[in-house]
Design a protein around this motif. Structure first.
Motif, short mmCIF file in Angstrom:
data_model
loop_
_atom_site.label_atom_id
_atom_site.label_comp_id
_atom_site.label_asym_id
_atom_site.label_seq_id
_atom_site.Cartn_x
_atom_site.Cartn_y
_atom_site.Cartn_z
N LEU A 135 0.82 -1.20 0.00
CA LEU A 135 0.00 0.00 0.00
C LEU A 135 0.86 1.26 0.00
CD1 LEU A 135 -2.80 -1.10 2.50
CD2 LEU A 135 -3.09 -0.64 0.06
N ALA A 136 1.97 1.22 0.75
CA ALA A 136 2.88 2.37 0.75
C ALA A 136 3.48 2.58 -0.64
CB ALA A 136 3.99 2.15 1.78
N LEU A 137 3.80 1.48 -1.34
CA LEU A 137 4.32 1.60 -2.70
C LEU A 137 3.25 2.14 -3.66
CD1 LEU A 137 6.34 -1.74 -2.97
CD2 LEU A 137 7.28 0.57 -2.76
N ILE A 169 3.90 -0.56 -11.50
CA ILE A 169 2.54 -0.84 -11.01
C ILE A 169 2.37 -2.33 -10.74
CG2 ILE A 169 0.08 -0.74 -11.58
CD1 ILE A 169 0.74 1.69 -13.35
N GLY A 170 2.85 -3.16 -11.67
CA GLY A 170 2.71 -4.60 -11.51
C GLY A 170 3.42 -5.13 -10.29
N VAL A 171 4.64 -4.64 -10.03
CA VAL A 171 5.39 -5.08 -8.85
C VAL A 171 4.67 -4.66 -7.58
CG1 VAL A 171 7.53 -4.76 -7.56
CG2 VAL A 171 7.62 -5.11 -10.03
N ASP A 172 4.19 -3.42 -7.52
CA ASP A 172 3.48 -2.94 -6.33
C ASP A 172 2.24 -3.77 -6.05
OD1 ASP A 172 5.42 -1.03 -6.40
OD2 ASP A 172 4.10 0.64 -6.94
N ILE A 173 1.49 -4.08 -7.11
CA ILE A 173 0.28 -4.88 -6.96
C ILE A 173 0.62 -6.30 -6.50
CG2 ILE A 173 -1.71 -5.85 -8.17
CD1 ILE A 173 -1.59 -3.45 -10.04
N ALA A 174 1.70 -6.85 -7.04
CA ALA A 174 2.10 -8.21 -6.67
C ALA A 174 2.45 -8.30 -5.19
CB ALA A 174 3.29 -8.65 -7.52
N VAL A 175 3.09 -7.26 -4.64
CA VAL A 175 3.44 -7.26 -3.21
C VAL A 175 2.17 -7.35 -2.36
CG1 VAL A 175 4.46 -5.90 -1.34
CG2 VAL A 175 5.61 -6.03 -3.56
N VAL A 176 1.15 -6.57 -2.74
CA VAL A 176 -0.11 -6.64 -2.00
C VAL A 176 -0.73 -8.03 -2.12
CG1 VAL A 176 -2.45 -5.70 -1.82
CG2 VAL A 176 -0.54 -4.17 -2.28
N GLY A 177 -0.71 -8.60 -3.33
CA GLY A 177 -1.27 -9.93 -3.54
C GLY A 177 -0.58 -10.99 -2.71
N MET A 207 -5.93 9.30 -4.92
CA MET A 207 -5.60 7.89 -4.82
C MET A 207 -4.40 7.65 -3.92
SD MET A 207 -7.78 6.06 -6.44
CE MET A 207 -6.86 4.55 -6.32
N GLN A 208 -3.42 8.55 -4.00
CA GLN A 208 -2.26 8.43 -3.11
C GLN A 208 -2.69 8.52 -1.65
OE1 GLN A 208 0.25 11.58 -4.58
NE2 GLN A 208 1.22 10.29 -6.13
N GLY A 214 -4.53 3.38 3.98
CA GLY A 214 -4.58 1.93 4.17
C GLY A 214 -3.37 1.36 4.89
N VAL A 215 -2.24 2.09 4.88
CA VAL A 215 -1.01 1.58 5.51
C VAL A 215 -1.19 1.37 7.02
CG1 VAL A 215 1.41 2.06 6.00
CG2 VAL A 215 0.49 2.51 3.72
#
Length: 548
Positions: free
Chosen positions: A347-349, A362-370, A469-470, A476-477
């Motif tokens: 979420l911080a990313l 974007i893909g890396v940030d989303i993957a971390v959340v997943g 959005m930011q 959420g963090v």
């Protein structure tokens, strides 16, 4: 006498359960990309939010009831009933001729989804012992992730295909649900356990009433009426009254839906609270990330759905590995601890994304959340089930699922209010600084409408939305970190693997495991161990198998 299932039987049952669950979860997200088209044909732009939230409202409110009903009337019958309700709601939604009827049909759909989502976990707890349950719970977590991508993708494809039309967003679920019903009828053979009990009607009314009232307040507050209004205070007061009556009902009922003893169980309370925080963070990402991709990055609905694939892949891999390792070692606490840290970092990313962010970032940030969600969601339910007596298995599972869904509703409402306020304020400030005056500037409009705006106005809208959005992701963090602190307080009860016994982890590295059933000198007895005492509360507490 207990009923044990072979691995082949379990996989057959799980296939039917997961197909029904996937179908129902897709129905909750497929409508998102079709909403503009739906309200364009049926009218009722002012009620658009209700089309999306009606199913979530009834799903959350009904979750605790299905577990209790399955105790009274049988797991298989109630699962089939929930599937039938879901199919009826889907057909009715597709046949809708006005917005009011569609909202009512979506509410019926939500009732079915609530039953399918909670009873899948309950039946899994019945057929698989806790030590082995981890390897299967990973697939359940993957279904949630897959549905979040498949829903919007399917909805976008259907709306873009002229010969189908938006009504197929609801019809498409029907044949899949029928196939799942046939599979369940063929493979799910659960012995009926006779119980001399009755349904707690007053508890059912007050629990669902309190949940429905808070959902109404969160979904309508700030939109249909101001937060500082008589409606807000009235609904809040009604919720508190119903909550008090629910506590009274559950304390006095012979067969309560949410037994008060669950709230004296430290593991249940903490896993429920952690699940609530997970729900807030998860739905905050799932609902609002596609808006960033479509409005800020200018992606089509199909492309924005594809961009969330890294999250689904991360969730699937993490949940599967976590389940297998938990099964092999009996240890599970490390996974939600690491998982909620990953969610907070992800979420911080995401809060650092801007207009020029590349697809790889974007893909890396989303993957971390997943990955974080995959390590957390199903393991929390597994931990709660493992600590519960067998008689409380359904109530425990439904209770934890209820709090996760409630957290999702709170997250959507809270993050939506933050987003709307920040977008409106940011646009007003930027327009004022540019000495521009635009009629209706506070209304963001659809992604397509934003892309058609004149260059200077579109730049202002995109910049305002990016800032908003930011803020949403940044809020959420601390929510994820609060869940992390709750999980740290959990006591790691080792996963049970056989009736009447509980494994104990060595107090120090290298120490030999103590057998609680060996009776050897120096070994603790059941009376000496509080964990064994709780696990042995019922004759079936040590086993996930049902008596025949």
């Amino acid at each position: 006498m207990t009923r044990h299932y072979t691995q082949q039987q379990i996989f057959k049952i799980m296939t039917g359960l997961l197909m029904a669950l996937l179908t129902s979860m897709i129905s909750t997200s497929v409508v998102s990309t079709a909403l503009p088209t739906i309200v364009g044909e049926l009218g009722g732009q002012d009620q658009l939010a209700w089309v999306a939230s009606a199913a979530l409202l009834t799903m959350t409110a009904s979750t605790p009831l299905w577990g209790k009903l399955s105790d009274l009337f049988g797991r298989k019958l109630m699962f089939q009933t929930a599937l039938g309700i879901f199919v009826a709601g889907s057909m009715a939604a597709g046949l809708s001729q006005n917005i009011g009827f569609l909202i009512a049909a979506r509410a019926v759909q939500g009732l079915g989804v609530g039953g399918l989502s909670s009873l899948t976990q309950v039946i899994l707890g019945d057929i698989v012992e806790p030590r082995e349950r981890g390897r299967y719970s990973g697939f359940v977590g993957a279904v949630f992730g897959i549905s979040t991508v498949a829903g919007p993708l399917l909805g976008g494809f259907i709306v873009d295909t002229s010969w189908l039309g938006w009504r197929w967003c609801f019809y498409v679920c029907v044949p899949l649900a029928i196939i799942a019903a046939v599979m369940i009828q063929r493979v799910l053979k659960l012995p009926r356990v006779p119980r001399d009990s009755r349904l707690d009607w007053f508890g059912a009314f007050t629990i669902t009433g309190a949940a429905a009232t808070v959902m109404l307040l969160l979904s309508l507050g700030g939109q249909e009426f101001a937060w500082n209004s008589a409606w807000t205070y009235g609904l809040a007061g009604l919720c508190l009254v119903l909550l008090g009556l629910a506590v009274l009902a559950e304390r006095t009922a012979a067969e309560p839906i949410l037994p008060p003893r669950l709230f004296r169980d430290r593991t249940f309370v903490l896993t429920a609270l952690a699940s609530l925080f997970v729900g807030v963070a998860m739905f905050g990402v799932l609902i609002f990330l596609p808006q960033y991709l479509q409005i800020v990055k200018g992606m089509r609905p199909t492309a924005s759905g594809l961009m969330t694939l890294p999250m689904v892949l991360g969730l699937f891999v993490a949940s599967t590995l976590a389940g297998r390792v938990a099964t092999r070692t009996g240890r599970w606490k490390i996974f939600p601890v690491l998982g909620l840290l990953c969610v907070a970092v992800g979420l911080a990313l995401l809060a650092r994304l801007h207009v020029g962010s590349g697809k790889l970032v974007i893909g890396v940030d989303i993957a971390v959340v997943g990955i974080g969600l995959g390590l957390t969601m199903q393991i929390l339910i597994l931990a709660a089930q493992n600590a519960a007596a067998h008689r409380d298995l359904a109530s425990t599972t439904s209770g934890v699922s209820f709090f996760r869904n409630l957290g999702g509703a709170v997250g959507v409402a809270a993050f939506g209010a933050i987003l709307a306020d920040r977008v409106s304020g940011g646009m007003a400030d930027r327009l004022r600084a540019a000495h521009l005056r635009v009629e209706g500037a506070s209304e963001l409009g659809s992604p397509e409408a934003v892309q058609r705006l004149p260059g200077p106005i579109r730049a202002i809208v995109v910049a305002s939305f990016t800032d908003a959005m930011q803020t949403v992701f940044l809020v959420g963090v601390p929510v994820a970190l609060a869940g992390f602190l709750v999980v740290l307080a959990l006591k790691e009860l080792p996963l049970r693997s056989s009736p009447g016994s509980v494994e104990v982890f060595p107090a120090e590295p290298g120490a030999a495991e103590s057998s609680l059933t060996s009776g050897s000198p120096g070994s603790p007895t059941a009376a000496d161990s509080p964990d064994v005492s709780r696990a042995s509360e019922s004759p079936q507490a040590g086993s996930a198998a049902l008596p025949s």
